[in-house]
Each structure stands twice: as structure tokens, then as C-alpha cells.
Design an enzyme around this catalytic site. Structure first.
Site, PDB file in Angstrom:
ATOM      1  N   ASN A   1       0.860  -1.186   0.000  1.00  0.00           N
ATOM      2  CA  ASN A   1       0.000   0.000   0.000  1.00  0.00           C
ATOM      3  C   ASN A   1       0.897   1.237   0.000  1.00  0.00           C
ATOM      4  O   ASN A   1       1.489   1.569   1.024  1.00  0.00           O
ATOM      5  CB  ASN A   1      -0.901  -0.027   1.246  1.00  0.00           C
TER       6      ASN A   1
ATOM      7  N   LYS B   1       0.034   4.196  -0.147  1.00  0.00           N
ATOM      8  CA  LYS B   1      -0.667   5.359   0.450  1.00  0.00           C
ATOM      9  C   LYS B   1      -0.507   6.548  -0.494  1.00  0.00           C
ATOM     10  O   LYS B   1      -0.545   6.358  -1.702  1.00  0.00           O
ATOM     11  CB  LYS B   1      -0.146   5.661   1.850  1.00  0.00           C
TER      12      LYS B   1
ATOM     13  N   HIS C   1      -9.451   0.714   4.860  1.00  0.00           N
ATOM     14  CA  HIS C   1      -8.170   0.975   5.527  1.00  0.00           C
ATOM     15  C   HIS C   1      -8.408   1.887   6.730  1.00  0.00           C
ATOM     16  O   HIS C   1      -9.259   2.779   6.684  1.00  0.00           O
ATOM     17  CB  HIS C   1      -7.190   1.622   4.550  1.00  0.00           C
TER      18      HIS C   1
ATOM     19  N   GLU D   1      -6.889   4.339   7.832  1.00  0.00           N
ATOM     20  CA  GLU D   1      -6.761   5.785   7.567  1.00  0.00           C
ATOM     21  C   GLU D   1      -8.051   6.330   6.958  1.00  0.00           C
ATOM     22  O   GLU D   1      -8.437   7.473   7.203  1.00  0.00           O
ATOM     23  CB  GLU D   1      -5.537   6.040   6.663  1.00  0.00           C
TER      24      GLU D   1
ATOM     25  N   GLU E   1      -5.306  -5.380  10.412  1.00  0.00           N
ATOM     26  CA  GLU E   1      -4.314  -4.328  10.625  1.00  0.00           C
ATOM     27  C   GLU E   1      -4.630  -3.588  11.917  1.00  0.00           C
ATOM     28  O   GLU E   1      -5.449  -2.659  11.918  1.00  0.00           O
ATOM     29  CB  GLU E   1      -4.352  -3.328   9.462  1.00  0.00           C
TER      30      GLU E   1
ATOM     31  N   GLY F   1       2.115   2.193  10.585  1.00  0.00           N
ATOM     32  CA  GLY F   1       2.986   3.354  10.430  1.00  0.00           C
ATOM     33  C   GLY F   1       3.687   3.783  11.717  1.00  0.00           C
ATOM     34  O   GLY F   1       4.241   4.869  11.784  1.00  0.00           O
TER      35      GLY F   1
ATOM     36  N   SER G   1       3.343  -2.120  10.171  1.00  0.00           N
ATOM     37  CA  SER G   1       4.796  -2.014  10.321  1.00  0.00           C
ATOM     38  C   SER G   1       5.548  -3.297   9.967  1.00  0.00           C
ATOM     39  O   SER G   1       6.572  -3.608  10.590  1.00  0.00           O
ATOM     40  CB  SER G   1       5.155  -1.533  11.733  1.00  0.00           C
TER      41      SER G   1
HETATM   42  C1  PEP Z   1      -0.823  -0.038   5.726  1.00  0.00           C
HETATM   43  O1  PEP Z   1      -0.839   1.102   5.291  1.00  0.00           O
HETATM   44  O2  PEP Z   1      -1.702  -0.830   5.404  1.00  0.00           O
HETATM   45  C2  PEP Z   1       0.260  -0.414   6.636  1.00  0.00           C
HETATM   46  C3  PEP Z   1       0.210  -1.574   7.221  1.00  0.00           C
HETATM   47  O3  PEP Z   1       1.271   0.512   6.824  1.00  0.00           O
HETATM   48  P1  PEP Z   1       2.687   0.257   7.556  1.00  0.00           P
HETATM   49  O4  PEP Z   1       3.257  -1.028   6.994  1.00  0.00           O
HETATM   50  O5  PEP Z   1       3.509   1.451   7.184  1.00  0.00           O
HETATM   51  O6  PEP Z   1       2.418   0.158   8.999  1.00  0.00           O
END
Ligand code: PEP
Length: 254
Positions: free
Chosen positions: A10, A12, A99, A101, A171, A177, A217
Site C-alpha cells: 500500500n 498510500k 483501511h 486511515e 491491521e 505506520g 509495520s
Molecule cells: C498499511 O498502510 O496498510 C500499513 C500496514 O502501513 P505500515 O506497513 O507502514 O504500517
């Protein structure tokens, strides 16, 4: 049936320039990736079609492209939105929905994410459906209630067959992040609970066949132990998908 390992990247709202995006996609197109893994990258909306075209121009039909979002209608006066029908017409096979976000910053409710999921599936897209709890919810002991609420919104809208087009991305919001990866045991516990939920709410065979991937992460270092868990079927990778490290994460089972 063994579940095929799935790794999504992703991007983003990255990278900042077209030149960087081209470099990123060209590196991936030329990489030696494990053929036993489904690899999907999700660039920003502006880059979705150029990314698919670049992969095609490089002769790479292995890496697939996802949008990061879509709306519930196929066309109309919905400024700023992209429809599932437009994605399907552009031969973009996947869309990420729900997601954290989007849920947090753009106030998307579970009901709305479920409507989007239904619209995407009806249009023939496959959906990477993101669910997960906040830190406060985990600390309050409500993790399973939260993910079940997020899934319960979707369950009545899909037939058992349609679940074959869904990849669930667990997630935990506190891991996204932040550099704070869930431990393999923490992730496995929730993945197993999600599978158990699917078994009861949909069917044992849907539970057995649906891929449940972990996001939050994920790094080259954390990937092997997470990938060794019986209910972790891959990853959704944010930050590390913009780095060469993504290739090592895709190849974690090699
Ligand atoms: C994501 O955006 O789905 C995600 C898991 O981000 P990150 O790996 O940066 O935590």
C-alpha cells in the site's frame, strides 16, 4: 486447499513524484519474486493506470495493481471519487477498502465500507478488506468485538462464493505506520479468531479458504516469524512497500 500467500504493497499517498513512482515500479517489475505468492501493489489513484501500463510495458503480468479506495456507485455526480466500474473497465483487479486511515481520517463507517465492498464485488473486483482495532480498543479488551463488528457489516451482503474474492487484512491501528509490529502470537491469536468467526458466520469452507493477511509495520526482520503462523496468509505492507525491503518480504517463504 492450501491458501496462496498474498503480499500487498500500500503506497498510500506516496511517492511524491512520477519519476520516483516509475523507479519503484520498474525495480519491482525486474525483481526475482516468489512465483507462489500473489503480489499486488496499490499506488495512489493518479498512478493506478500508469502503473498497470508500466508493468505491462515491462512484460510483467505477475504483479497486479489495486486501487486504494472506490465509491459505491458506478458513475455520476460524486466529485473526487472513483467507481468500481471504472476500475474494472481499466482492468484494475483489486481495491483496498476499509483501511484504518479511511475509517479514521475520512470517517468511513463499517456499514459504508460494507456497501463499498458489495459494490466492488458486484463489479467483479477483488477486495482487500481492512479491519483492526485501535490501541484504546485493544487495551479495553475489545479487539475481537471490534473486528467482528467490522466483518458483521459485510457478512449479510455477500454470498459464500463471493468470499473467494475477498482477502481480509487484519491491521491493528496501533501498528500501522508506528514501527510497532504486533508480535507473531498477538497477530496469530486475532487471525485464528477471525477464521473462527468466518466459520460460524459464513461457513467452515469459507473460513478455511479465505486469506487473512497481517498489516502493521511489517518489515523484512519481522516477516519470517509472522509468516510462520498457521493463520497468517501474507501481509499488507505500507512504509516498507516503498523500499527494496518489499522484495524480501514478498520472498519471505523462499
Ligand atoms: C498499511 O498502510 O496498510 C500499513 C500496514 O502501513 P505500515 O506497513 O507502514 O504500517
Amino acid at each position: 486447499m492450501a491458501r496462496k500467500f498474498f503480499v500487498g504493497g500500500n503506497f498510500k499517498m506516496n511517492p511524491a513524484t512520477r519519476a520516483e513512482k516509475v523507479k519503484l515500479v520498474e525495480t519491482l517489475a525486474a525483481a526475482d519474486l516468489d512465483p507462489n505468492v500473489d503480489v499486488v501493489i496499490a499506488p495512489p489513484a493518479l498512478y493506478v493506470i500508469p502503473t498497470a501500463e508500466l508493468l505491462k510495458a515491462k512484460g510483467n503480468s505477475f504483479v497486479k495493481v489495486a486501487a486504494q479506495n472506490c465509491y459505491i456507485k458506478s458513475s455520476g455526480a460524486f466529485t473526487g471519487e472513483t467507481s468500481p466500474a471504472q476500475l474494472a473497465d481499466a482492468e484494475i483487479p483489486y481495491v483496498i477498502l476499509g483501511h484504518s486511515e479511511r475509517r479514521t481520517l475520512f470517517h468511513e463507517t463499517s456499514a459504508f465500507v460494507a456497501q463499498k465492498t458489495k459494490a466492488a464485488i458486484d463489479t467483479g473486483l477483488s477486495v482487500i478488506l481492512c479491519i483492526g482495532e485501535t490501541l484504546a480498543e485493544r487495551e479495553a479488551g475489545t479487539t475481537l468485538a471490534v473486528v467482528e463488528e467490522q466483518l458483521n457489516a459485510v457478512v449479510p451482503l455477500l454470498s459464500a462464493e463471493e468470499w473467494s474474492k475477498i482477502v481480509i487484512a487484519y491491521e491493528p491501528v496501533w501498528a500501522i505506520g508506528t514501527g510497532k509490529v504486533a508480535t507473531a502470537a498477538q497477530a496469530q491469536e486475532v487471525h485464528a479468531a477471525i477464521r473462527n468467526f468466518l466459520s460460524k458466520a459464513v461457513s467452515p469452507s469459507v473460513a478455511e479458504n479465505t486469506r487473512i493477511i497481517y498489516g502493521g509495520s511489517v518489515s523484512e526482520k519481522a516477516a519470517p516469524e509472522l509468516a510462520s503462523q498457521p493463520d497468517i496468509d501474507g501481509f499488507l505492507v505500507g512504509g516498507a512497500s516503498l523500499k527494496p525491503e518489499f522484495i524480501a518480504i514478498v520472498n519471505v517463504l523462499r
